[in-house]
Design an enzyme around this catalytic site. Structure first.
Site, PDB file in Angstrom:
ATOM      1  N   GLY A  88      29.510  40.355  53.334  1.00  0.00           N
ATOM      2  CA  GLY A  88      30.348  40.488  52.156  1.00  0.00           C
ATOM      3  C   GLY A  88      31.824  40.318  52.447  1.00  0.00           C
ATOM      4  O   GLY A  88      32.236  39.907  53.533  1.00  0.00           O
ATOM      5  N   VAL A  90      35.993  41.732  50.821  1.00  0.00           N
ATOM      6  CA  VAL A  90      36.826  42.930  50.842  1.00  0.00           C
ATOM      7  C   VAL A  90      36.430  43.905  49.733  1.00  0.00           C
ATOM      8  O   VAL A  90      36.084  43.500  48.613  1.00  0.00           O
ATOM      9  CB  VAL A  90      38.320  42.556  50.724  1.00  0.00           C
ATOM     10  CG1 VAL A  90      38.633  41.925  49.369  1.00  0.00           C
ATOM     11  CG2 VAL A  90      39.215  43.748  51.006  1.00  0.00           C
ATOM     12  N   THR A  91      36.475  45.199  50.054  1.00  0.00           N
ATOM     13  CA  THR A  91      36.283  46.237  49.057  1.00  0.00           C
ATOM     14  C   THR A  91      37.153  47.422  49.429  1.00  0.00           C
ATOM     15  O   THR A  91      37.866  47.411  50.445  1.00  0.00           O
ATOM     16  CB  THR A  91      34.803  46.653  48.926  1.00  0.00           C
ATOM     17  OG1 THR A  91      34.636  47.443  47.744  1.00  0.00           O
ATOM     18  CG2 THR A  91      34.329  47.447  50.135  1.00  0.00           C
ATOM     19  N   LEU A 176      27.584  46.577  47.798  1.00  0.00           N
ATOM     20  CA  LEU A 176      26.711  46.554  48.963  1.00  0.00           C
ATOM     21  C   LEU A 176      27.356  45.743  50.072  1.00  0.00           C
ATOM     22  O   LEU A 176      27.983  44.715  49.821  1.00  0.00           O
ATOM     23  CB  LEU A 176      25.358  45.915  48.635  1.00  0.00           C
ATOM     24  CG  LEU A 176      24.230  46.819  48.114  1.00  0.00           C
ATOM     25  CD1 LEU A 176      24.582  47.351  46.736  1.00  0.00           C
ATOM     26  CD2 LEU A 176      22.924  46.056  48.068  1.00  0.00           C
ATOM     27  N   GLY A 188      26.091  49.855  54.348  1.00  0.00           N
ATOM     28  CA  GLY A 188      25.242  50.287  53.247  1.00  0.00           C
ATOM     29  C   GLY A 188      25.802  50.033  51.869  1.00  0.00           C
ATOM     30  O   GLY A 188      26.165  48.910  51.520  1.00  0.00           O
ATOM     31  N   VAL A 189      25.931  51.121  51.074  1.00  0.00           N
ATOM     32  CA  VAL A 189      26.221  50.985  49.652  1.00  0.00           C
ATOM     33  C   VAL A 189      27.241  52.037  49.241  1.00  0.00           C
ATOM     34  O   VAL A 189      27.237  53.164  49.752  1.00  0.00           O
ATOM     35  CB  VAL A 189      24.921  51.130  48.818  1.00  0.00           C
ATOM     36  CG1 VAL A 189      24.249  52.475  49.055  1.00  0.00           C
ATOM     37  CG2 VAL A 189      25.183  50.916  47.347  1.00  0.00           C
ATOM     38  N   CYS A 206      35.212  42.267  46.333  1.00  0.00           N
ATOM     39  CA  CYS A 206      34.044  41.515  46.809  1.00  0.00           C
ATOM     40  C   CYS A 206      34.260  40.007  46.714  1.00  0.00           C
ATOM     41  O   CYS A 206      33.299  39.236  46.630  1.00  0.00           O
ATOM     42  CB  CYS A 206      32.787  41.945  46.061  1.00  0.00           C
ATOM     43  SG  CYS A 206      32.448  43.711  46.213  1.00  0.00           S
TER      44      CYS A 206
END
Length: 242
Positions: A88, A90-91, A176, A188-189, A206
């Site tokens: 994934g 960036v968050t 995620l 993980g989440v 994301c």
């Protein structure tokens, strides 16, 4: 914020799962601990699910692009940006967001990565159902989304999605990002519960410019993060069972 609850574990078909609540912890030591756990585990090591909240941090995945960070990471008074080895882009993580890290041996559990991701998302959907919110999947965009106009409506999303804006009318409530090494999972989440959402405006969440990010509080659902974290842990334990 209430005191974090103690979490249990399960033993299903001889696959033991230990659930731990880490509390409010910084991200980088937690990531290092996950990686060390995975590298050192053996075929007999029990699986674990870690539940926590993080102090403020942006995390960048392997596919992350620097231009999705919309501020100067070297500027003063900034939230740190940490490079990770998860999938994934960036968050953001911060207090009021529940993060769950399943540390599982998929070979022992008997399913592959694609199904693992589906089960992670299903656990989030079931957790949202616990507070009356309907979560949705969007094809090609891992995570869970809600209909902004009515997050409590049960109707499925209409398909196909708008070709120019697949997130039209939607907000992202859960993200995620996983890593699988020698059939074993970590990262993980994350589920947004009652947090400061403004840092999401400093990134393309994301990797999607303009993607609305919401939490349960902004949807009108007042719930303690640790309380919903316990629900998420139980749902993960159930949905990820062999």
């Amino acid at each position: 914020m209430s005191q974090r609850p103690e979490l249990g574990g399960s033993c299903d078909n001889a696959v033991v799962t230990i659930i731990q609540n880490l509390g409010l912890v910084p991200y980088e030591p937690t990531m290092a601990a996950m990686q060390a756990f995975t590298e050192q585990r053996t075929a007999d090591t029990p699986d674990e699910i870690w539940v926590c909240q993080h102090t403020p941090v942006f995390t960048q995945g392997l596919a992350g692009k620097a231009d999705h960070v919309l501020f100067n990471p070297d500027g003063p008074d900034h939230i740190p940006v940490v490079q990770t080895n998860r999938g994934g882009q960036v968050t953001y993580h911060g207090p009021g967001q529940i993060v769950a890290y399943p540390l599982l041996d998929l070979r022992r559990r008997g399913y592959f990565v694609k199904e693992y991701v589906y089960r992670l998302e299903e656990a989030v959907i079931r957790t949202l159902m616990h507070v009356g919110v309907t979560g949705h999947r969007v094809a090609g965009a891992p995570g869970i989304y809600v209909r902004l106009s009515d997050p409590f409506a049960h109707a499925a999303l209409s398909t196909p999605v708008h070709p120019d804006d697949p997130f039209r009318g939607l907000g992202k409530v859960a993200a995620l990002g996983i890593k699988v090494s020698r059939h074993c999972t970590y990262h993980g989440v994350s589920l947004n519960v009652a947090m400061d959402l403004s840092p999401f405006q400093r990134i393309n969440p994301c990797g999607y410019a303009g993607l609305a990010t919401v939490d349960l509080a902004s949807l009108g659902v007042p719930v303690d993060p640790w309380e919903i974290g316990a629900v998420l842990a139980a749902q993960l334990d159930a949905r990820l069972a062999p």
